[in-house]
Write a protein that holds these residues in place. Sequence first.
Motif, PDB file in Angstrom:
ATOM      1  N   ILE A   1       0.834  -1.205   0.000  1.00 15.85           N
ATOM      2  CA  ILE A   1       0.000   0.000   0.000  1.00 15.85           C
ATOM      3  C   ILE A   1       0.867   1.253   0.000  1.00 15.85           C
ATOM      4  CG2 ILE A   1      -1.627   1.332   1.411  1.00 15.85           C
ATOM      5  CD1 ILE A   1      -2.819  -1.391   2.275  1.00 15.85           C
ATOM      6  N   PHE A   2       1.917   1.269   0.799  1.00 14.82           N
ATOM      7  CA  PHE A   2       2.801   2.436   0.861  1.00 14.82           C
ATOM      8  C   PHE A   2       3.512   2.661  -0.473  1.00 14.82           C
ATOM      9  CE2 PHE A   2       6.924   4.433   1.965  1.00 14.82           C
ATOM     10  CZ  PHE A   2       6.432   5.642   2.448  1.00 14.82           C
ATOM     11  N   THR A   3       3.943   1.570  -1.126  1.00 14.77           N
ATOM     12  CA  THR A   3       4.612   1.683  -2.418  1.00 14.77           C
ATOM     13  C   THR A   3       3.666   2.244  -3.467  1.00 14.77           C
ATOM     14  OG1 THR A   3       6.042  -0.175  -1.850  1.00 14.77           O
ATOM     15  CG2 THR A   3       5.882   0.397  -4.174  1.00 14.77           C
ATOM     16  N   VAL A   4       2.437   1.768  -3.481  1.00 19.78           N
ATOM     17  CA  VAL A   4       1.445   2.286  -4.433  1.00 19.78           C
ATOM     18  C   VAL A   4       1.173   3.764  -4.162  1.00 19.78           C
ATOM     19  CG1 VAL A   4      -0.988   2.125  -5.117  1.00 19.78           C
ATOM     20  CG2 VAL A   4       0.391   0.053  -4.886  1.00 19.78           C
ATOM     21  N   TYR A   5       1.068   4.134  -2.896  1.00 16.92           N
ATOM     22  CA  TYR A   5       0.851   5.544  -2.537  1.00 16.92           C
ATOM     23  C   TYR A   5       2.006   6.417  -3.029  1.00 16.92           C
ATOM     24  CZ  TYR A   5       0.705   9.743   0.291  1.00 16.92           C
ATOM     25  OH  TYR A   5       0.723  11.045   0.700  1.00 16.92           O
ATOM     26  N   CYS A   6       3.239   5.989  -2.771  1.00 15.13           N
ATOM     27  CA  CYS A   6       4.411   6.774  -3.189  1.00 15.13           C
ATOM     28  C   CYS A   6       4.481   6.893  -4.712  1.00 15.13           C
ATOM     29  CB  CYS A   6       5.694   6.152  -2.643  1.00 15.13           C
ATOM     30  SG  CYS A   6       5.907   6.381  -0.875  1.00 15.13           S
ATOM     31  N   ALA A   7       4.200   5.797  -5.415  1.00 12.19           N
ATOM     32  CA  ALA A   7       4.217   5.836  -6.877  1.00 12.19           C
ATOM     33  C   ALA A   7       3.126   6.769  -7.390  1.00 12.19           C
ATOM     34  CB  ALA A   7       4.037   4.424  -7.438  1.00 12.19           C
ATOM     35  N   GLY A   8       1.932   6.695  -6.801  1.00 11.07           N
ATOM     36  CA  GLY A   8       0.849   7.577  -7.215  1.00 11.07           C
ATOM     37  C   GLY A   8       1.173   9.035  -6.973  1.00 11.07           C
ATOM     38  N   GLU A   9       1.768   9.337  -5.822  1.00 10.28           N
ATOM     39  CA  GLU A   9       2.151  10.715  -5.528  1.00 10.28           C
ATOM     40  C   GLU A   9       3.212  11.203  -6.501  1.00 10.28           C
ATOM     41  OE1 GLU A   9       3.504  13.441  -1.740  1.00 10.28           O
ATOM     42  OE2 GLU A   9       4.020  11.333  -1.753  1.00 10.28           O
ATOM     43  N   PHE A  10       4.155  10.339  -6.854  1.00 11.71           N
ATOM     44  CA  PHE A  10       5.200  10.709  -7.810  1.00 11.71           C
ATOM     45  C   PHE A  10       4.592  11.047  -9.164  1.00 11.71           C
ATOM     46  CE2 PHE A  10       8.208   9.551 -11.150  1.00 11.71           C
ATOM     47  CZ  PHE A  10       9.262  10.396 -10.829  1.00 11.71           C
ATOM     48  N   VAL A  11       3.655  10.208  -9.623  1.00 12.51           N
ATOM     49  CA  VAL A  11       2.991  10.452 -10.910  1.00 12.51           C
ATOM     50  C   VAL A  11       2.184  11.747 -10.837  1.00 12.51           C
ATOM     51  CG1 VAL A  11       1.208   9.593 -12.477  1.00 12.51           C
ATOM     52  CG2 VAL A  11       2.952   8.033 -11.599  1.00 12.51           C
ATOM     53  N   TRP A  12       1.460  11.960  -9.738  1.00 14.41           N
ATOM     54  CA  TRP A  12       0.649  13.160  -9.577  1.00 14.41           C
ATOM     55  C   TRP A  12       1.508  14.422  -9.620  1.00 14.41           C
ATOM     56  CZ3 TRP A  12      -4.335  14.444  -9.622  1.00 14.41           C
ATOM     57  CH2 TRP A  12      -4.688  15.691  -9.134  1.00 14.41           C
ATOM     58  N   VAL A  13       2.616  14.414  -8.885  1.00 15.34           N
ATOM     59  CA  VAL A  13       3.499  15.582  -8.862  1.00 15.34           C
ATOM     60  C   VAL A  13       4.157  15.775 -10.224  1.00 15.34           C
ATOM     61  CG1 VAL A  13       5.629  16.508  -7.853  1.00 15.34           C
ATOM     62  CG2 VAL A  13       3.875  15.539  -6.385  1.00 15.34           C
ATOM     63  N   SER A  14       4.488  14.683 -10.920  1.00 15.80           N
ATOM     64  CA  SER A  14       5.090  14.792 -12.248  1.00 15.80           C
ATOM     65  C   SER A  14       4.125  15.438 -13.241  1.00 15.80           C
ATOM     66  CB  SER A  14       5.492  13.407 -12.763  1.00 15.80           C
ATOM     67  OG  SER A  14       6.462  12.832 -11.936  1.00 15.80           O
ATOM     68  N   MET A  15       2.850  15.112 -13.124  1.00 13.17           N
ATOM     69  CA  MET A  15       1.864  15.632 -14.062  1.00 13.17           C
ATOM     70  C   MET A  15       1.390  17.042 -13.692  1.00 13.17           C
ATOM     71  SD  MET A  15      -0.362  12.173 -14.605  1.00 13.17           S
ATOM     72  CE  MET A  15      -1.678  13.006 -15.453  1.00 13.17           C
ATOM     73  N   ASN A  16       1.273  17.339 -12.407  1.00 15.93           N
ATOM     74  CA  ASN A  16       0.673  18.596 -11.978  1.00 15.93           C
ATOM     75  C   ASN A  16       1.663  19.586 -11.381  1.00 15.93           C
ATOM     76  OD1 ASN A  16      -1.895  17.655 -12.645  1.00 15.93           O
ATOM     77  ND2 ASN A  16      -2.022  16.548 -10.729  1.00 15.93           N
ATOM     78  N   GLY A  17       2.897  19.237 -11.293  1.00 20.04           N
ATOM     79  CA  GLY A  17       3.877  20.132 -10.684  1.00 20.04           C
ATOM     80  C   GLY A  17       3.877  19.990  -9.171  1.00 20.04           C
ATOM     81  N   ALA A  18       4.771  20.717  -8.541  1.00 18.25           N
ATOM     82  CA  ALA A  18       4.913  20.650  -7.088  1.00 18.25           C
ATOM     83  C   ALA A  18       3.685  21.244  -6.409  1.00 18.25           C
ATOM     84  CB  ALA A  18       6.170  21.384  -6.658  1.00 18.25           C
TER      85      ALA A  18
END
Length: 103
Positions: free
Chosen positions: A45-62
Amino acid sequence: HVLEPGPVRDKARMVLQAFDAWRSHKVFQKLWAQAWPGLNRALVIFTVYCAGEFVWVSMNGAPHEHVDVTKYGPSEWELSQMGTSKAEVYEEATGKPLVEERA
């Protein structure tokens, strides 16, 4: 000094084999698997959360910067509840009188 093959080495192996027999007992084989029962699920669950946050920040900026409320001190209402003024709090904290800039 390493024991050479022969009866002495076989005897030593038998003694050490009995000494280490507890390591292969069924109680100790599953010990680490049962030590933290929810660890595998939590890591996934933590790995999926971190990957999702990384993708979100990559697409939407900081994420946007938040306003530092400690920079401005207590609100006027809080000051009125404390029975003091902004100038008194500033002077007490810095040792200098408050000089407000006029726009």
